[in-house]
Every structure is written in structure tokens, then in C-alpha cells.
Design a protein around this motif. Structure first.
Motif, PDB file in Angstrom:
ATOM      1  N   SER A 154     -18.359 -28.205  30.634  1.00 29.13           N
ATOM      2  CA  SER A 154     -17.574 -28.577  29.451  1.00 29.13           C
ATOM      3  C   SER A 154     -16.342 -29.385  29.842  1.00 29.13           C
ATOM      4  O   SER A 154     -15.995 -30.360  29.170  1.00 29.13           O
ATOM      5  N   LEU A 155     -15.678 -29.015  30.925  1.00 30.14           N
ATOM      6  CA  LEU A 155     -14.503 -29.755  31.380  1.00 30.14           C
ATOM      7  C   LEU A 155     -14.885 -31.163  31.813  1.00 30.14           C
ATOM      8  O   LEU A 155     -14.157 -32.131  31.530  1.00 30.14           O
ATOM      9  N   ALA A 156     -16.033 -31.305  32.477  1.00 27.94           N
ATOM     10  CA  ALA A 156     -16.492 -32.633  32.889  1.00 27.94           C
ATOM     11  C   ALA A 156     -16.766 -33.522  31.680  1.00 27.94           C
ATOM     12  O   ALA A 156     -16.414 -34.706  31.684  1.00 27.94           O
ATOM     13  N   GLY A 191      -8.163 -29.815  26.454  1.00 27.47           N
ATOM     14  CA  GLY A 191      -9.453 -30.122  25.863  1.00 27.47           C
ATOM     15  C   GLY A 191     -10.155 -28.925  25.272  1.00 27.47           C
ATOM     16  O   GLY A 191     -10.948 -29.055  24.330  1.00 27.47           O
ATOM     17  N   PHE A 192      -9.872 -27.729  25.797  1.00 28.88           N
ATOM     18  CA  PHE A 192     -10.549 -26.538  25.302  1.00 28.88           C
ATOM     19  C   PHE A 192     -10.089 -26.167  23.893  1.00 28.88           C
ATOM     20  O   PHE A 192     -10.875 -25.689  23.076  1.00 28.88           O
ATOM     21  N   VAL A 193      -8.805 -26.379  23.619  1.00 27.81           N
ATOM     22  CA  VAL A 193      -8.296 -26.115  22.273  1.00 27.81           C
ATOM     23  C   VAL A 193      -8.970 -27.033  21.259  1.00 27.81           C
ATOM     24  O   VAL A 193      -9.355 -26.603  20.162  1.00 27.81           O
ATOM     25  N   SER A 194      -9.142 -28.296  21.623  1.00 27.99           N
ATOM     26  CA  SER A 194      -9.819 -29.245  20.738  1.00 27.99           C
ATOM     27  C   SER A 194     -11.266 -28.843  20.511  1.00 27.99           C
ATOM     28  O   SER A 194     -11.789 -28.968  19.396  1.00 27.99           O
ATOM     29  N   LEU A 260     -19.366 -24.005  26.826  1.00 26.43           N
ATOM     30  CA  LEU A 260     -20.140 -25.112  26.273  1.00 26.43           C
ATOM     31  C   LEU A 260     -21.286 -24.590  25.418  1.00 26.43           C
ATOM     32  O   LEU A 260     -21.571 -25.128  24.346  1.00 26.43           O
ATOM     33  N   ALA A 261     -21.961 -23.549  25.884  1.00 26.53           N
ATOM     34  CA  ALA A 261     -23.083 -22.984  25.141  1.00 26.53           C
ATOM     35  C   ALA A 261     -22.637 -22.386  23.813  1.00 26.53           C
ATOM     36  O   ALA A 261     -23.351 -22.463  22.811  1.00 26.53           O
TER      37      ALA A 261
END
Length: 348
Positions: A154-156, A191-194, A260-261
Motif C-alpha cells: 500500500s505504501l508503494a 497517505g494512510f489517512v487519505s 491494502l486488502a
């Protein structure tokens, strides 16, 4: 001799909420997502929602005219059309969607049964037909084998721009890292908050994960849905993703990206608003847990690590077929005929 002269106007209580209560509550908790579509100017998605809802009402009206004595289920038709529209990508022609939804719902109703007695989810059938007719409008899965070789997929995807990062993300991320996550010695990247707030997908059901989570907590609190199906589904799916997805590309065991899942592919929306559809769920608690677990296994093989545009609906389709056999087993071995008839009567 004293007598109790008080008379209750409501002498009956219901163990389970009615279909109208379930449907109206689910419609209410989906209103914030519709509002967010307005705020984000997602007008194409709103047009598709309107087209899908209108087609659902037309199917309900035609069904009523054919049967004559059947009452018009306004709430069911609205909710059904809304959920279908939530799984359609922006850009799909609204007129095409109208006819697909209309024909699919009519065929589904007469092939698989009515709303309460259907063994196949009409939303899943309709979205699958929409995908088969116009797969070109559904977003392609951007996850490649190269992405899977990275432990934090997910970070990538966020860093390469496949997942959007909103302007407020860094501010909220910094606040959370400094005041909350620092207490337990971890931090989250930008990016995770978004991803949790708005994933930016062209499919509305994939976007507002935080609103979906809040809605699910409310649905659980008022006992509209229970943990038997959704809990077992999410638990099994995420465990399989965490443990076995990395092995496909030779990564260490137990390093799969569950974020991501969970946050892509409509996993949360499917778990709370589609998988527990009327009539498609087994009757007993054990049957529900088995049904949810099998759905989780199906999601692992169909949707994989996430980002699938239609994998969730194929998962529901597969789970409904398996549920049919579970319910047949329940009727023969787990419940006496009278109990089964009573539960089926409550569904109808």
C-alpha cells in the motif's frame, strides 16, 4: 380483589428487526456517503446512483403488476438500487446501466426468488452482469508481481501515485504520530489517512472507508447486523492475506499487507452491506460463521491482496452458492421442520 386495569397498546415485541427497519436504517447510514459524493463533485457517480435506483423501482413496479397482489416495497427497491450504484464505476453510461439493472433484477427475482427468499444476491448478479457487459469502464488492477514483492504494498502504491494523498494528510498524520502512535513506539507514513478517508476510486463503495466503519459500528449497536458473518469473513480473509500472500512471490511468511486488502476493493462495504443480504445467509450461528469463513477464503483467491474492481461481487456470488448447500444441510440436520418454517416465515 384488585385488578390490573392497565392495557398496553403494544403487547408484542419483535426478536428480530423487520425488513423495513433494516432497510431504512441502512439507507440512513449511507446518506453521509451520498453527501460526500456531492462534496467531492462526483456527479457522474451520482447520476449512476439515480439511474440504478430508478431502474430498481421500475423492476419493482413491473413485478407488482405481474403478481398484482404483491405490495410495492419502496424501501427495498431504493436500497437495492443504491447499493448496486455504489459498485458501479463513474463513466459507465447511465442509460446502459438502467437497462442492465432493470433486466438483471427482474431475471434475478424470478430465477432466484424474492427479496427475502432469494438465495442469490441480486446486487452481486447485477454488478457482475455490468462488469461482463462493460468491463472497459471498470478500473484495472494496478497491483503487479513487483508490488507484491514489496512487503508494504500500500505504501508503494501511495508513493507512486496510484493511491491519492490529500492535502490534509500530512497534518493529521503528524498529529497522530506525535500524540497517539508515539506512545506505543510506532508511526504511520503519509497517505494512510487519505486511504482511510477517501481512496479516490471511481467506484463509490471503495472510497469512504472511515464512513463505512462508522456506519458499521452503528448497525452493530442497534443489532441490524451481527458479527457472525462479517466478523468471520474479515478475520479469515485478512489472516490469509497476512500469512500466505507473501509466499506467492517468495516473501517471508506472515508479511502480507492487510491494510491494502481491507481498504481497497470494497472489502468493508461488501462485508457490512452486501454479504449479509436478506435470504442469502444460513439460519444457524454455526452456519453463518461457516458461510463467512468460506466467503473469506473465496475473497483470498478471487480478490487477492486488494484493488480488484469486481472481485468482491464474484466473492459474494461464490459464497451464495456455498450458502445454498449450508442451508440445505441445516434444514436436514440442524433444525426440525417447524423451526425452519418459522424462520423462513420471519424472513418473508
Amino acid at each position: 380483589m384488585s385488578r390490573n386495569s392497565s392495557v398496553s397498546l403494544k403487547p408484542f415485541c419483535y426478536i428480530f428487526p423487520s425488513f423495513n427497519m433494516i432497510t431504512s436504517t441502512m439507507l440512513i447510514v449511507l446518506v453521509p456517503q451520498i453527501i460526500m459524493l456531492f462534496i467531492t463533485k462526483s456527479y457522474q457517480s451520482l447520476i449512476l446512483l439515480a439511474s440504478s435506483i430508478f431502474a430498481s423501482h421500475c423492476a419493482e413496479a413491473l413485478d407488482k403488476l405481474a403478481i398484482r397482489k404483491k405490495r410495492y416495497d419502496f424501501l427495498i427497491a431504493t436500497f437495492q438500487g443504491l447499493v448496486i450504484g455504489m459498485f458501479l464505476p463513474a463513466g459507465y453510461p447511465p442509460v446502459t446501466i438502467f437497462f442492465i439493472v432493470l433486466v438483471s433484477l427482474l431475471i434475478s427475482r424470478y430465477a432466484f426468488g424474492g427479496v427475502a427468499s432469494s438465495w442469490m444476491n441480486p446486487v452481486a448478479i447485477t454488478v457482475i452482469v455490468s462488469y461482463a457487459v462493460g468491463s472497459v469502464w471498470f478500473p484495472a488492477n494496478v497491483v503487479t508481481l513487483d508490488h507484491l514483492q514489496i512487503q508494504n504494498t500500500s505504501l508503494a502504491l501511495i508513493q507512486e501515485g496510484s493511491l491519492p494523498v490529500h492535502s490534509f494528510d500530512s497534518t493529521i498524520t503528524s498529529f497522530l504520530n506525535e500524540n497517539i502512535f508515539s506512545l506505543i513506539g510506532i508511526s504511520i507514513p503519509n497517505g494512510f489517512v487519505s486511504l482511510i478517508w477517501d481512496s479516490g476510486s471511481v467506484i463509490p463503495a471503495f472510497r469512504f472507508n472511515l464512513l463505512t466503519l462508522i456506519a458499521s459500528l452503528f448497525l452493530f449497536s442497534v443489532q441490524i447486523i451481527n458479527w457472525s458473518v462479517t466478523g468471520s469473513f474479515l478475520l479469515v480473509y485478512l489472516i490469509l492475506v497476512r500469512l500466505f500472500c507473501p509466499l506467492i512471490v517468495g516473501n517471508p511468511f506472515g508479511t502480507g499487507d492487510i491494510i491494502l486488502a481491507l481498504m481497497t476493493g470494497g472489502t468493508l462495504f461488501t462485508a457490512f452491506f452486501v454479504l449479509t443480504w436478506f435470504g442469502t445467509v444460513p439460519l444457524t450461528t454455526g452456519g453463518k460463521i461457516l458461510f463467512g469463513s468460506l466467503a473469506g477464503i473465496a475473497a483470498f483467491f478471487i480478490s487477492g491482496i486488494g484493488m480488484s474492481s469486481a472481485g468482491a461481487m464474484f466473492t459474494v456470488f461464490s459464497a451464495n452458492i456455498l450458502s445454498l448447500f449450508i442451508q440445505m444441510f441445516e434444514q436436514r440436520h440442524c433444525c426440525d421442520n417447524q423451526s425452519v418454517k418459522q424462520i423462513v416465515a420471519e424472513r418473508n
